[in-house]
Design a protein around this motif. Structure first.
Motif, short mmCIF file in Angstrom:
data_model
loop_
_atom_site.label_atom_id
_atom_site.label_comp_id
_atom_site.label_asym_id
_atom_site.label_seq_id
_atom_site.Cartn_x
_atom_site.Cartn_y
_atom_site.Cartn_z
N UNK A 6 16.48 -13.71 34.43
CA UNK A 6 16.01 -15.01 35.33
C UNK A 6 17.47 -15.14 35.95
N UNK A 22 15.60 -15.05 26.37
CA UNK A 22 14.17 -14.82 27.52
C UNK A 22 13.36 -15.35 27.22
N UNK A 74 10.05 -17.73 29.48
CA UNK A 74 8.87 -16.80 30.47
C UNK A 74 7.59 -16.87 29.21
N UNK A 75 8.02 -16.85 27.77
CA UNK A 75 6.70 -16.88 27.34
C UNK A 75 6.65 -18.08 27.09
N UNK A 78 4.21 -20.46 28.23
CA UNK A 78 2.67 -20.42 28.23
C UNK A 78 2.16 -19.68 27.26
N UNK A 79 2.42 -18.64 26.97
CA UNK A 79 1.72 -17.85 26.04
C UNK A 79 2.28 -18.23 24.57
N UNK A 85 8.52 -24.28 36.81
CA UNK A 85 9.71 -23.35 36.20
C UNK A 85 10.76 -24.15 37.00
N UNK A 137 16.88 -19.54 35.97
CA UNK A 137 15.72 -20.50 35.71
C UNK A 137 15.60 -21.03 34.57
N UNK A 182 13.15 -22.84 32.47
CA UNK A 182 11.37 -23.34 32.65
C UNK A 182 11.11 -24.83 31.42
#
Lengths: 267, 267
Positions: free
Chosen positions: A146, A175, A178-179, A181-182, A196, A259, A261
């Motif tokens: 990000x 990284x 971004x993951x 949620x899953x 975020x 960013x 999260x």
């Protein structure tokens, strides 16, 4: 894990984490507070950079902070004691083998930990066993993918990629943000909500130029110089150019973006 | 400019811009409203996707919307008339040669325009001539370098890069968002404040999966397929894989991130 890049083990890194914690406290932590009497597990407290904030925001919760490193736990304990908090207990423990029963906690807090784990979703799944039904888990992670900036620079992107690659080789994932949620989804949590927290820095925000771009992010990338060069990922002069170009983004016409999260899920 | 990628000229693109406008209205525009009687210039109104929102948020301002394309101005005029607004005037005009005097406006609004210009900072400087001292300029732009997603995909990143490259060859800059602060600074504006507006999409936000990831961003990238392949930037099968991987991010375990930048400066 490769100690050369892992956060929190030497003095300079420790200071950097303190700078990082101060600059980012409001952005990352101001909306996390737990009710009086609630049992909170901080899984992976490290040297306690976030523990003091967590304890300050929830003065009447019962906090248990654990880390796999006994030295880090000791350091975190000193920090919390110095801040005058008596509602935090510490233990040296592995997230995958915690000395707690099922449903032992009302809430779990995990900050800057999953990035270091080879099986982050499995860790979230294991933690769920210690959470009571209806309890929450809060997860905060960064994401080095990000990071972008002005002026753009291939060398700077390559220097950042050195940290990503070293962390990958050590079994982690720089990284991971971004993951969230899953990962929470696959671990079986419900009502997942990710927010975020973007750090935007231009010269109109000088405290962020110093506190974030220079002392947090670029200092962290500079910290992998020796490992990156020794492992043959990059030539020394390329790495140096990357670091210079990161500092270039702190000049009056520069911009830096990153960013974090933050995710919350319910058991 | 290369019409193959430029926004707003055909029916499908027009519809996409409407989808984009609806999904993003709150995020990008809800904090822009001008006082009664104030003279507002919308520089580069295109087909009016933002003009209707601008007019609705400032019902008592006197809005003048211009675009270099007469066809776009005509389309924007129809849209605003259909919405029932009578406080917007239209003119076909070049930003670098506007038919207005100095200090003709109290406020200027520029949205998704600088990305198409070879000299964006010069445009901001020229616009300043038409702004009264103390007046504001508001600028909104995207940044394709801010797009990242889960699962990550090299092919998807390459497909996005096709749009960036085509826009570059046409004299524009698809990564202009991050540079709003330095551009406004070099154009001589003061009190510049940039606020990034990050779009974060996971399957817990189905309206954004449809409205943003599929119908706005991926549709836009799909729209350059022919130009990208014809210009030899990418092989057709690579491009197709990139598009498939972008759609892959809209599945239940997928995540998509993009950031718009909104800046305000004062003359």
């Amino acid at each position: 894990m490769n100690k050369a890049y892992v956060h929190g083990y030497d003095y300079r890194e420790n200071m950097r984490l303190q700078d990082q914690a101060s600059t980012l406290v409001e952005l990352l932590h101001s909306d996390t507070f737990y009710p009086a009497g609630s049992r909170v597990l901080e899984a992976g407290c490290g040297v306690g950079a976030q523990t003091v904030t967590l304890a300050g925001n929830s003065p009447d919760a019962l906090i248990t902070s654990v880390d796999i490193s006994g030295a880090s736990v000791a350091e975190a304990g000193k920090k919390v004691a110095a801040a005058g908090f008596a509602h935090v207990q510490f233990a040296q423990a592995d997230i995958f083998n915690l000395p707690f029963g099922p449903d032992a906690f009302d809430h779990i807090f995990v900050c800057f930990v999953l990035e270091h784990l080879a099986r982050p979703a499995a860790a979230l799944h294991t933690l769920k066993n210690h959470l009571r039904p209806g309890g929450t888990i809060t997860v905060i992670e960064g994401d080095h993918g990000s990071a972008y900036f002005h002026p753009d620079s291939r060398a700077a992107r390559q220097a950042i990629q050195c940290q990503v690659e070293l962390q990958r080789r050590a079994g982690g994932n720089a990284m991971v943000g971004r993951a969230l949620y899953p990962m929470l989804l696959s671990a079986g949590y419900g009502a997942i909500r990710v927010s975020p927290r973007m750090v935007y820095v231009d010269s109109g925000r000088p405290e962020m130029v110093e506190g974030f771009t220079k002392k947090t992010f670029t200092a962290m990338i500079e910290g992998v110089r020796e490992s990156a060069v020794a492992s043959g990922i990059i030539e020394p002069q390329e790495f140096e150019k990357g670091i210079r170009d990161l500092y270039r983004t702190t000049e009056p016409d520069g911009v830096f973006c990153y960013t974090f999260f933050k995710a919350i899920g319910i058991k």
